[in-house]
Design a protein around this motif. Structure first.
Motif, short mmCIF file in Angstrom:
data_model
loop_
_atom_site.label_atom_id
_atom_site.label_comp_id
_atom_site.label_asym_id
_atom_site.label_seq_id
_atom_site.Cartn_x
_atom_site.Cartn_y
_atom_site.Cartn_z
N LEU A 118 0.82 -1.23 0.00
CA LEU A 118 0.00 0.00 0.00
C LEU A 118 0.84 1.27 0.00
O LEU A 118 0.52 2.24 -0.67
CB LEU A 118 -0.94 0.01 1.22
N ALA A 119 1.95 1.25 0.77
CA ALA A 119 2.71 2.49 0.92
C ALA A 119 3.34 2.93 -0.40
O ALA A 119 3.62 4.12 -0.58
CB ALA A 119 3.79 2.31 1.99
N LEU A 123 -2.71 6.73 -4.50
CA LEU A 123 -3.95 6.59 -3.75
C LEU A 123 -5.08 6.00 -4.58
O LEU A 123 -5.84 5.16 -4.11
CB LEU A 123 -4.37 7.94 -3.16
N ARG A 125 -4.99 3.86 -6.87
CA ARG A 125 -4.85 2.41 -7.00
C ARG A 125 -5.21 1.70 -5.70
O ARG A 125 -5.93 0.70 -5.71
CB ARG A 125 -3.40 2.06 -7.38
N SER A 126 -4.72 2.22 -4.57
CA SER A 126 -4.98 1.49 -3.33
C SER A 126 -6.45 1.57 -2.96
O SER A 126 -7.01 0.61 -2.44
CB SER A 126 -4.10 2.00 -2.20
N LEU A 127 -7.11 2.72 -3.25
CA LEU A 127 -8.52 2.83 -2.87
C LEU A 127 -9.41 2.01 -3.80
O LEU A 127 -10.46 1.51 -3.39
CB LEU A 127 -8.97 4.30 -2.85
N GLY A 129 -8.33 -0.72 -5.42
CA GLY A 129 -7.94 -2.12 -5.34
C GLY A 129 -7.34 -2.67 -6.62
O GLY A 129 -7.21 -3.87 -6.77
N PHE A 131 -4.33 -3.42 -8.05
CA PHE A 131 -2.90 -3.54 -7.79
C PHE A 131 -2.19 -3.93 -9.09
O PHE A 131 -2.70 -4.78 -9.83
CB PHE A 131 -2.64 -4.60 -6.72
N THR B 175 2.23 -1.39 7.86
CA THR B 175 2.84 -1.52 6.54
C THR B 175 3.20 -0.16 5.96
O THR B 175 3.75 -0.09 4.87
CB THR B 175 1.89 -2.20 5.55
N GLY B 176 2.88 0.92 6.68
CA GLY B 176 3.17 2.25 6.18
C GLY B 176 2.02 2.85 5.41
O GLY B 176 2.18 3.87 4.75
N ALA B 177 0.83 2.22 5.50
CA ALA B 177 -0.33 2.74 4.79
C ALA B 177 -0.79 4.06 5.40
O ALA B 177 -0.57 4.31 6.58
CB ALA B 177 -1.46 1.71 4.86
N GLU B 181 -6.10 4.49 3.51
CA GLU B 181 -5.87 3.08 3.23
C GLU B 181 -6.19 2.23 4.45
O GLU B 181 -6.71 1.11 4.33
CB GLU B 181 -4.42 2.87 2.77
N VAL B 184 -9.96 1.84 4.30
CA VAL B 184 -10.46 0.98 3.22
C VAL B 184 -10.11 -0.49 3.46
O VAL B 184 -10.91 -1.37 3.23
CB VAL B 184 -9.93 1.47 1.86
N TYR B 185 -8.87 -0.74 3.96
CA TYR B 185 -8.45 -2.14 4.12
C TYR B 185 -8.63 -2.67 5.53
O TYR B 185 -8.74 -3.88 5.72
CB TYR B 185 -6.99 -2.29 3.67
#
Lengths: 289, 263
Positions: A118-119, A123, A125-127, A129, A131, B175-177, B181, B184-185
């Motif tokens: 995620l890091a 944003l 992409r992560s929101l 999903g 990947f 994880t550094g999110a 994030e 959401v996760y």
């Protein structure tokens, strides 16, 4: 030798860290230096401050404000009780393995492992999903390495404790963490799962050169897998050296009557094998001992 | 025999003054409200002849215009669908922002008060206001349900968020999110089944509410109902009521089955 070591930026550098909860000191003037690529055991009875120290290193908790600082890979994590700027970015380089695994139970194992990336993700992409392919391949690779690829699409909550912990380790692999902090990773596991988890951690340490700091309350696991041990007692470092020298006599000197809690694990690990009913697990457990 | 009676007396709980006062207060409130509400049971008996005639006017139900009723009932359900959908969309951010473990107090408190205000005002009142604003018709009903339901769902959603297990969220954080994030996760997967269940439940009650917002001109079967009641067409009223009861029952049963799937 000494001069060569001092040039290397320490993987973890804790300086004069204290933490007070109400009346009691959970950490008492702790200073430690861990070099890159080391595998270090953090030992101590329950309540000795092992978890607290690891959580501070990962920037999940803040120390007392009067003094003390933590650097990871040369980058400050916290100083004088304040988290450094960019601590989230720094956290991504640190894989944290929790006693209770801390996976999201309703998500499949694969997604849980993917959250390690995620890091690095923009944003959107992560929101959404979405990947990238490379990240999904990395997740598959990580699952294969910890031996639970066949569980990729099972909900995390449906896995056994040992499998969940291996998924949590896979998450740190996807993170591409250079340091893994494992907080009592085997305290809730049976002996066979404990052995596998420790072996996976040792292999990642040997193959990738990842620095591993693992807190344990069983000294025999520490001596078997970690060359160096740091012992805590009521929040203070009481021993820092080769784990092979942690003899029962020394432990008794350090901990007095508490020493039994640390060495008793050996006998309970042995005797618990007798209560395992699953024949496969039983034969595996016998093979270990 | 005699002993048993004595034992029973001894086993009786001791007299409590507080309890007696509570009962007294309860009865006092009932008596006081009797006057205000002008309750008069005698009229039920005295006018029972009227009641029987009135009831008999309802039967048999007149389904001559059933096509109109069915069309309007569909519009009613469509009002509820959109009113609920828009409310769910808005309740997600508002619900998160009014959860104790997500938002700091200076955001949480104003958002909560705003949601209280939306919830405090009945959808009928909102419907009257929106009829003035956007004119007669179903859209005013959609807006009314949307606003009121947002207030209700935001509260239910935030309560679900406040009961989550914090450990998976910390796992994601490690994880550094970033904060989005983490939500959401770490948060939403945990609350999703409850959120879906609450949304379906609100859809059921919005279908019921949508049948009445029409009475103030906000579209749907309420308009028909209002007109035929005022025209004393009781056989037709009975037909409409049967259609409403049937549709609401079908939707309730269907959504109850759906909700079971998600829990």
């Amino acid at each position: 030798m000494d001069s060569a070591v001092s040039v290397v930026v320490p993987a973890v550098k804790v300086t004069a860290l204290s933490k007070t909860f109400g009346c009691c000191k959970a950490l008492d003037d702790v200073s430690i230096d861990i070099r890159p690529g080391e595998m270090v055991a953090l030992i101590g009875a329950s309540g000795s401050g092992k978890s607290t120290l690891l959580r501070h290193i990962a920037g999940l908790a803040r120390g007392d404000g009067d003094r003390g600082s933590i650097e990871v890979d040369g980058r400050p994590m916290q100083t004088l009780g304040r988290l450094a700027q960019g601590v989230r970015k720094n956290r991504s380089g640190i894989g944290f393995v929790f006693q209770q695994f801390n996976l999201v139970g309703r998500l499949p194992v694969f997604t849980n492992v993917l959250t390690g990336s995620l890091a690095r993700m923009p944003l959107w992409r992560s929101l959404s999903g979405f990947f990238p392919r490379a990240e999904r391949e990395l997740a598959i690779e990580a699952l294969e390495r910890v031996g639970i690829l066949d569980k990729a699409w099972v909900r995390a909550s449906a896995l056994s404790g040992g499998q969940q912990q291996r998924a949590a380790i896979a998450r740190t692999l996807v993170q591409k963490a250079r340091i893994i902090l494992a907080d009592e990773p085997i305290a809730s596991l049976d002996p066979e799962s404990s052995r596998r988890v420790m072996e996976i951690l040792a292999r990642i340490n040997a193959e990738d050169g990842t620095t591993v700091v693992v807190s344990l309350h069983q000294v025999d696991f520490a001596t078997r897998y970690c060359p160096r041990a740091i012992a805590l007692k009521t929040g203070a470092v009481v021993y820092d050296g080769p784990s092979a020298q942690l003899t029962p006599d020394l432990l008794r000197n350090l901990y007095g009557s508490q020493a039994e809690e640390l060495t008793a694990a050996r006998s309970t690990a042995m005797s618990s094998a007798a209560f395992i009913t699953d024949p496969d697990v039983l034969s595996a457990a016998i093979a270990v001992h | 025999m005699h002993d048993k009676a004595a034992l029973l007396r001894a086993a009786r709980p001791p007299f409590s003054l507080g309890k007696a006062l509570c009962y007294g207060l309860g009865f006092a409130i009932l008596a006081w409200s009797w006057r205000g509400a002008e309750i008069n049971p005698l009229t039920l008996v005295q006018d029972s002849g009227n009641m029987v005639r009135f009831a008999s006017d309802f039967f048999p139900p007149n389904f001559k215009d059933w096509r109109l009723y069915a069309d309007e009932m569909l519009v009613t359900i469509q009002i509820a669908v959109w009113g609920t959908a828009l409310a769910v969309l808005c309740a997600v951010p508002f619900g998160l922002l009014s959860a104790e473990n997500i938002a700091p107090a200076w955001i949480r408190q104003p958002v909560r008060r705003l949601m209280d205000a939306l919830r405090a005002i009945n959808e009928m009142l909102f419907a009257m206001l929106f009829v003035v604003a956007v004119g007669l018709g179903p859209f005013a009903g959609v807006l009314a349900l949307w606003i009121h339901t947002t207030g209700v769902l935001a509260k239910l959603f935030s309560e679900a968020v406040e009961t989550i297990d914090p450990r998976p969220v910390e796992g994601i954080r490690s994880t550094g999110a970033n904060a989005m994030e983490e939500i959401v996760y770490g948060v939403i997967p945990q609350v999703l089944p409850l959120w879906i269940s609450y949304s379906l439940y609100r859809f059921e009650s919005n279908v019921r509410s949508a049948t009445v917002v029409g009475m103030v001109g906000a579209g749907g079967i309420g308009i028909v109902l209002w007109e035929i009641i005022r025209g004393f067409y009781f056989a037709e009223t009975c037909a409409v009521m049967i259609i409403v009861i049937a549709s609401v029952t079908v939707l309730d049963v269907a959504s109850a089955h759906l909700r079971k799937l998600f829990i």
